[in-house]
Design a protein around this motif. Structure first.
Motif, PDB file in Angstrom:
ATOM      1  N   LEU A 104       0.804  -1.228   0.000  1.00 62.31           N
ATOM      2  CA  LEU A 104       0.000   0.000   0.000  1.00 62.31           C
ATOM      3  C   LEU A 104       0.837   1.279   0.000  1.00 62.31           C
ATOM      4  O   LEU A 104       0.282   2.374   0.053  1.00 62.31           O
ATOM      5  CB  LEU A 104      -0.947  -0.002   1.206  1.00 62.31           C
ATOM      6  CG  LEU A 104      -1.938  -1.161   1.240  1.00 62.31           C
ATOM      7  CD1 LEU A 104      -2.729  -1.146   2.538  1.00 62.31           C
ATOM      8  CD2 LEU A 104      -2.853  -1.124   0.037  1.00 62.31           C
ATOM      9  N   TYR A 105       2.137   1.146  -0.096  1.00 56.39           N
ATOM     10  CA  TYR A 105       2.989   2.334  -0.057  1.00 56.39           C
ATOM     11  C   TYR A 105       2.612   3.347  -1.143  1.00 56.39           C
ATOM     12  O   TYR A 105       2.619   4.538  -0.902  1.00 56.39           O
ATOM     13  CB  TYR A 105       4.471   1.965  -0.181  1.00 56.39           C
ATOM     14  CG  TYR A 105       5.337   3.190  -0.206  1.00 56.39           C
ATOM     15  CD1 TYR A 105       5.605   3.881   0.971  1.00 56.39           C
ATOM     16  CD2 TYR A 105       5.838   3.695  -1.406  1.00 56.39           C
ATOM     17  CE1 TYR A 105       6.362   5.041   0.949  1.00 56.39           C
ATOM     18  CE2 TYR A 105       6.591   4.848  -1.432  1.00 56.39           C
ATOM     19  CZ  TYR A 105       6.856   5.516  -0.255  1.00 56.39           C
ATOM     20  OH  TYR A 105       7.599   6.676  -0.274  1.00 56.39           O
ATOM     21  N   ILE A 106       2.276   2.871  -2.316  1.00 60.59           N
ATOM     22  CA  ILE A 106       1.933   3.789  -3.415  1.00 60.59           C
ATOM     23  C   ILE A 106       0.724   4.652  -3.064  1.00 60.59           C
ATOM     24  O   ILE A 106       0.680   5.834  -3.401  1.00 60.59           O
ATOM     25  CB  ILE A 106       1.720   3.024  -4.754  1.00 60.59           C
ATOM     26  CG1 ILE A 106       1.638   3.977  -5.935  1.00 60.59           C
ATOM     27  CG2 ILE A 106       0.481   2.149  -4.702  1.00 60.59           C
ATOM     28  CD1 ILE A 106       2.948   4.533  -6.355  1.00 60.59           C
ATOM     29  N   LEU A 107      -0.245   4.097  -2.346  1.00 60.84           N
ATOM     30  CA  LEU A 107      -1.408   4.889  -1.923  1.00 60.84           C
ATOM     31  C   LEU A 107      -1.014   5.919  -0.870  1.00 60.84           C
ATOM     32  O   LEU A 107      -1.564   7.019  -0.829  1.00 60.84           O
ATOM     33  CB  LEU A 107      -2.525   3.984  -1.404  1.00 60.84           C
ATOM     34  CG  LEU A 107      -3.139   3.045  -2.428  1.00 60.84           C
ATOM     35  CD1 LEU A 107      -4.203   2.169  -1.776  1.00 60.84           C
ATOM     36  CD2 LEU A 107      -3.723   3.819  -3.596  1.00 60.84           C
ATOM     37  N   PHE A 108      -0.054   5.572  -0.030  1.00 55.32           N
ATOM     38  CA  PHE A 108       0.458   6.538   0.945  1.00 55.32           C
ATOM     39  C   PHE A 108       1.228   7.640   0.226  1.00 55.32           C
ATOM     40  O   PHE A 108       1.078   8.820   0.534  1.00 55.32           O
ATOM     41  CB  PHE A 108       1.354   5.836   1.966  1.00 55.32           C
ATOM     42  CG  PHE A 108       2.103   6.788   2.845  1.00 55.32           C
ATOM     43  CD1 PHE A 108       1.448   7.486   3.852  1.00 55.32           C
ATOM     44  CD2 PHE A 108       3.465   6.991   2.666  1.00 55.32           C
ATOM     45  CE1 PHE A 108       2.136   8.376   4.656  1.00 55.32           C
ATOM     46  CE2 PHE A 108       4.153   7.885   3.462  1.00 55.32           C
ATOM     47  CZ  PHE A 108       3.496   8.575   4.460  1.00 55.32           C
ATOM     48  N   TYR A 109       2.047   7.277  -0.746  1.00 56.37           N
ATOM     49  CA  TYR A 109       2.850   8.245  -1.491  1.00 56.37           C
ATOM     50  C   TYR A 109       1.975   9.313  -2.140  1.00 56.37           C
ATOM     51  O   TYR A 109       2.309  10.484  -2.142  1.00 56.37           O
ATOM     52  CB  TYR A 109       3.684   7.519  -2.549  1.00 56.37           C
ATOM     53  CG  TYR A 109       4.542   8.446  -3.374  1.00 56.37           C
ATOM     54  CD1 TYR A 109       5.732   8.937  -2.873  1.00 56.37           C
ATOM     55  CD2 TYR A 109       4.157   8.835  -4.655  1.00 56.37           C
ATOM     56  CE1 TYR A 109       6.519   9.798  -3.613  1.00 56.37           C
ATOM     57  CE2 TYR A 109       4.932   9.691  -5.411  1.00 56.37           C
ATOM     58  CZ  TYR A 109       6.117  10.172  -4.880  1.00 56.37           C
ATOM     59  OH  TYR A 109       6.890  11.035  -5.624  1.00 56.37           O
ATOM     60  N   GLY A 117      -1.405   6.023   9.301  1.00 54.60           N
ATOM     61  CA  GLY A 117      -2.047   5.293  10.393  1.00 54.60           C
ATOM     62  C   GLY A 117      -2.862   4.113   9.893  1.00 54.60           C
ATOM     63  O   GLY A 117      -2.885   3.053  10.527  1.00 54.60           O
ATOM     64  N   ASP A 118      -3.535   4.290   8.755  1.00 56.04           N
ATOM     65  CA  ASP A 118      -4.329   3.192   8.177  1.00 56.04           C
ATOM     66  C   ASP A 118      -3.433   2.046   7.729  1.00 56.04           C
ATOM     67  O   ASP A 118      -3.743   0.875   7.947  1.00 56.04           O
ATOM     68  CB  ASP A 118      -5.163   3.701   6.999  1.00 56.04           C
ATOM     69  CG  ASP A 118      -6.120   4.803   7.404  1.00 56.04           C
ATOM     70  OD1 ASP A 118      -6.712   4.696   8.494  1.00 56.04           O
ATOM     71  OD2 ASP A 118      -6.263   5.774   6.631  1.00 56.04           O
ATOM     72  N   ILE A 119      -2.312   2.386   7.120  1.00 53.50           N
ATOM     73  CA  ILE A 119      -1.381   1.359   6.673  1.00 53.50           C
ATOM     74  C   ILE A 119      -0.749   0.665   7.877  1.00 53.50           C
ATOM     75  O   ILE A 119      -0.611  -0.560   7.901  1.00 53.50           O
ATOM     76  CB  ILE A 119      -0.315   1.959   5.736  1.00 53.50           C
ATOM     77  CG1 ILE A 119      -0.995   2.437   4.437  1.00 53.50           C
ATOM     78  CG2 ILE A 119       0.782   0.942   5.433  1.00 53.50           C
ATOM     79  CD1 ILE A 119      -0.100   3.194   3.499  1.00 53.50           C
ATOM     80  N   LYS A 120      -0.391   1.430   8.898  1.00 52.63           N
ATOM     81  CA  LYS A 120       0.172   0.822  10.104  1.00 52.63           C
ATOM     82  C   LYS A 120      -0.860  -0.063  10.796  1.00 52.63           C
ATOM     83  O   LYS A 120      -0.505  -1.117  11.335  1.00 52.63           O
ATOM     84  CB  LYS A 120       0.696   1.896  11.051  1.00 52.63           C
ATOM     85  CG  LYS A 120       1.960   2.585  10.535  1.00 52.63           C
ATOM     86  CD  LYS A 120       2.517   3.579  11.522  1.00 52.63           C
ATOM     87  CE  LYS A 120       1.688   4.844  11.548  1.00 52.63           C
ATOM     88  NZ  LYS A 120       2.278   5.914  12.365  1.00 52.63           N
TER      89      LYS A 120
END
Length: 175
Positions: free
Chosen positions: A64-69, A76-79
């Motif tokens: 999901l890093y690309i969505l965070f980028y 927080g959602d990814i964590k």
């Protein structure tokens, strides 16, 4: 309900409570969840549990890093998904992520229909990508244009809620 079910449900429910109250999920909560997930996996599978935990924890971050980028999904959602993944392992967290995104889509569509602003939301979505690619074309080094601008109000969902829905469906044995 097993101890694993109770712990992951507590993690997800606590995250929703924090997210709705403060728009943030405390790092201390995530770190505690990671520790609990590691201990749970070690108890269940011995030393092999460390690998199950590690891969389950890292998978959401990498996927999901690309969505965070692009500022489409918060850290927080990814964590949170990472913490849940530490409990579930890779196959189940992948399913949980899919269910969470589908739940989030249904929730978002419902909110957009209630607000009656589908044309404005679609315009915002397409303008975002147009702005991003235009900006990247003319500048050598740029930060991504944030998708969320803080002005939407009700249209922005707290993604921790769909994650909780995914966890509940996992506990219920739906996947």
């Amino acid at each position: 309900m097993s101890l694993q079910h109770c712990l992951v449900l507590t993690v997800a429910t606590g995250a929703v409570w924090m997210d709705l109250r403060t728009r943030r999920i405390a790092n201390e909560w995530i770190i505690t969840a990671w520790i609990a997930g590691l201990v749970t996996q070690l108890i269940r599978y011995g030393t092999a549990g460390a690998g199950i935990f590690l891969f389950g924890m890292l998978f959401p971050i990498l996927a999901l890093y690309i969505l965070f980028y692009f500022h489409m999904l918060g850290a927080g959602d990814i964590k949170l998904l990472s913490a849940v993944g530490g409990f579930l392992g890779v196959p189940a967290i992948l399913k949980c992520m899919i269910v969470s995104f589908l739940s989030g889509a249904v929730l978002s569509i419902g909110i957009i229909l209630v607000c009656g602003n589908l044309p404005q939301r679609l315009t915002k979505f397409f303008n975002y990508f147009q702005t991003y690619f235009t900006k990247r074309k003319y500048q050598k080094k740029t930060e991504p244009v944030p998708y969320y601008d803080g002005k939407w109000g009700m249209e922005c969902i707290h993604f921790s809620v769909p994650v909780l829905m995914g966890v509940l469906l996992w506990i219920g044995g739906f996947y």
